[in-house]
Design a protein around this motif. Structure first.
Motif: not given
Length: 671
Positions: A394, A392, A331-332, A268, A360-361, A390
């Motif tokens: 997608d 992620l 991650p969230a 992450t 975030i990746c 935040h």
């Protein structure tokens, strides 16, 4: 007057080490030579007994043994060390070493005195056994010089009484051969003395060279250690941020390179960008901003523990990478905890002044460079949605990222092949009843992705070095539109052209525009430049260019007004003629009392500053009526017309002009 210079500490230390070596050599030689002396003394006793000197020989041998025992005890007696240091040459007390050497010399002199009384056992070297005793004494004195090579004073103290007594007895006995033998003995004494002194000199030189070499070796070792420490420190500094102590960008990438292949475990990656940090620097100064960055770094380490890699990515951006399986939270959840940690009020600052946006990746299929690109795209998306968010990475962002890459790859070719289009959207005055302007908007139908959003097109052009080519492309079509409007007697219409902050700061837009207008003979009053509030923030960077344009006659407008920050002083300094209210305040204004208040305040601001106000995003008749009631005279939106290609925009402008002309004639007003 003495010219001698005081000895330095290093020289004194070297002299002390040489003395310690001399003492050690003396002790070693004594341990080998004293047993030989005892054996020779015992043989001499037997000879004395054989020749009738049993009593004298016994007394002499007893005295010799006493002296030898004393010398052995002296060799075993410890030398005082400095402090609690181990018993090594460098730690011995120099005064104690010198005292021991003097005692060894005294004991050598006493031993020599004992051997001097050998003359009693052979009647003053006149008895038949004289040859035996002289042979023994020659061997003893030569051996003393050899054994005492390190410290000349000791063997000299031994041989002088022995050989002087021999010479004196021979002279006293008389006779030519004895006198000659006495002379030879004195020559022998001088030669042995000289040999002892030269041996000591060679020993001291050897000792000095040894210790100098050792000192040099220690110095080189210390220099090497220092160089290693310096290299380690430089490596640490090269890999870490000096302010926060976190890894820097280079250090982060070095650490990542040492991790297991990212193709196996799932990792992450998060990119963090502080919200509101610029206002801290502006309001409280850069030292306060530095304290914020240090505190943010501390909170990140405290929140994440020791497992993740945490780096200050640059400015107010941070990055962290960890193996997903090592975290109990998703991650969230981790991002939410980080946002909460950063959002805790900082000392001396208002609550809520600092926040953080996080991209975030999560991936096991790509390398860290690709993960950084994806996390950056997610960060941009998070920031576009507001503070403390935040996002992620997608599928939607993946498609958008692929589109941006395709744009970057194909844009240069599209510009060269004239595949982009400039469309125009009408702007109407008189409460939406009369055409006054046409806003130029860049359009590109990509063969794979269809119509490309203008924001993406401009952003990619800036990042790929095509900003000036794109700007010239748009300016060319805008000027062409202006020429066609003049040819159709519609020269009273203005054409508005958008300009990004990056274009304003990086390109000589004033020179490009003015030279183009002059070359084509177009009036500058027909052109309007639309900038964003972000551009208006940095007045020093753009003011000279905008002043040059307004001096030429070009109008300046601020687009999307209300969503950024523009002071009244900046509006005046930039000579703004028009502000365009952002569509977010206009769309659905009939149902929002708050939006009506905001729009009314902007209209009042424009009136007080003598600046025209345009409402963007008018899409319904209801919103149109509300805007008219509020006193908004100039509008733009899909309710009137959508952006259209050049030929359609010209047709629309012609029709609009004809309608207005007919209305004017009907009302008795000249057209």
């Amino acid at each position: 007057m003495s010219t001698s210079q005081p000895l330095t500490a290093a020289t004194l230390s070297l002299q002390n080490l040489i003395l310690a070596d001399q003492l050690a050599a003396v002790r070693r030689s004594m341990s080998r030579s004293i047993p030989v002396s005892v054996v020779l003394g015992l043989i001499s006793l037997f000879v004395a007994i054989h020749y009738g000197h049993a009593f004298a020989g016994t007394l002499w041998f007893a005295a010799s043994c006493i002296v030898n025992v004393a010398r052995i005890i002296l060799c075993r007696f410890p030398v005082r060390a400095t402090g609690d240091q181990p018993d090594e040459p460098g730690n011995l007390d120099p005064l104690s070493v010198a005292r021991h050497l003097r005692l060894h010399s005294v004991m050598a002199a006493i031993s020599g005195a004992v051997w001097m009384f050998v003359a009693v056992l052979c009647d003053g070297y006149t008895a038949p056994q004289t040859v035996f005793y002289l042979t023994v004494l020659c061997g003893m004195t030569a051996g003393a010089i050899t054994a005492g090579f390190a410290y000349a004073r000791m063997p000299i103290c031994y041989i002088v009484p022995v050989l002087l007594s021999v010479a004196a007895c021979l002279v006293y006995a008389g006779g030519f051969d004895r006198i000659c033998l006495a002379a030879i003995t004195m020559i022998y004494l001088v030669a042995l003395t000289r040999g002892a002194l030269e041996s000591e000199g060679l020993f001291r030189q050897s000792s000095r060279l040894k210790h100098e070499a050792n000192a040099m070796a220690r110095s080189l070792e210390a220099a090497r250690d220092h160089a290693n420490e310096a290299a380690t420190e430089m490596g640490h500094r090269a890999a870490h941020d000096a302010l926060t102590g976190l890894l820097n960008r280079n250090g982060f990438m070095q650490e990542v390179a040492s991790l297991p292949s990212l193709n196996k475990p799932e990792f992450t990656l998060m990119l963090l960008d502080l919200d509101g940090f610029k206002s801290i620097n502006d309001a409280f100064g850069h030292k306060s901003g530095d304290r914020v960055l240090v505190e943010v770094g501390r909170r990140l380490r405290e929140s994440l523990g020791s497992a993740p890699l945490v780096a200050r990515w640059g400015g107010d951006e941070f990055a962290l990478l960890y193996e997903s399986a090592l975290s109990a939270d998703g991650p969230a959840t981790v991002a939410t905890k980080l946002i909460a940690a950063i959002s805790i009020p900082f000392a001396s600052f208002d609550a809520g002044r600092i926040g953080v946006s996080i991209g975030i990746c999560v991936s096991r299929e790509c390398d860290v460079d690709e993960m950084l690109v994806r996390a950056d795209a997610a960060l941009y998306k998070a920031k576009s949605e507001g503070r403390n968010r935040h996002y992620l990475f997608d599928d939607d962002l993946r498609k958008h990222l692929e589109m941006r890459r395709d744009i970057e790859r194909d844009l240069a070719k599209a510009l060269a092949n004239d595949q982009l289009e400039v469309w125009f959207q009408p702007i109407l005055g008189d409460g939406g009843r009369r055409l006054t302007d046409l806003e130029a908007l860049i359009r590109w139908r990509h063969p794979r992705h269809g119509w490309i959003p203008p924001t993406d097109l401009v952003a990619v052009a800036s990042l790929s070095g095509l900003a000036e080519l794109l700007f010239r492309y748009i300016l060319r079509d805008v000027c062409t539109m202006m020429q066609m409007l003049r040819a159709m007697n519609l020269g009273y219409l203005r054409v508005a052209m958008n300009m990004s902050p990056r274009e304003m700061s990086q390109l000589p837009v004033d020179d490009l525009i003015i030279s183009r207008l002059r070359k084509l003979g177009l009036p500058a009053s027909m052109l309007e430049i639309e900038i964003t509030e972000d551009t208006a923030k940095d007045i020093r960077a753009v003011q000279s260019k905008l002043v040059a344009l307004t001096r030429e006659g070009v109008r300046i407008a601020i687009d999307d007004f209300g969503v950024g920050y523009s002071s009244m002083s900046s509006l005046r300094q930039l000579r703004v003629s028009r502000i365009k209210i952002d569509r977010s305040f206009v769309h659905g204004i009939a149902e929002s009392a708050d939006d009506r208040k905001v729009v009314q305040s902007m209209l009042n601001l424009g009136k007080s500053l003598d600046i025209e106000v345009v409402a963007e995003g008018v899409e319904t008749e209801t919103d149109l009526r509300v805007l008219r009631r509020l006193g908004c005279a100039t509008m733009q939106g899909y309710h009137f017309a959508k952006p259209m290609p050049q030929h359609e925009a010209l047709e629309w402008a012609t029709r609009s002009s004809s309608v207005i002309h007919m209305q004017s004639r009907t009302k008795g007003v000249p057209g």
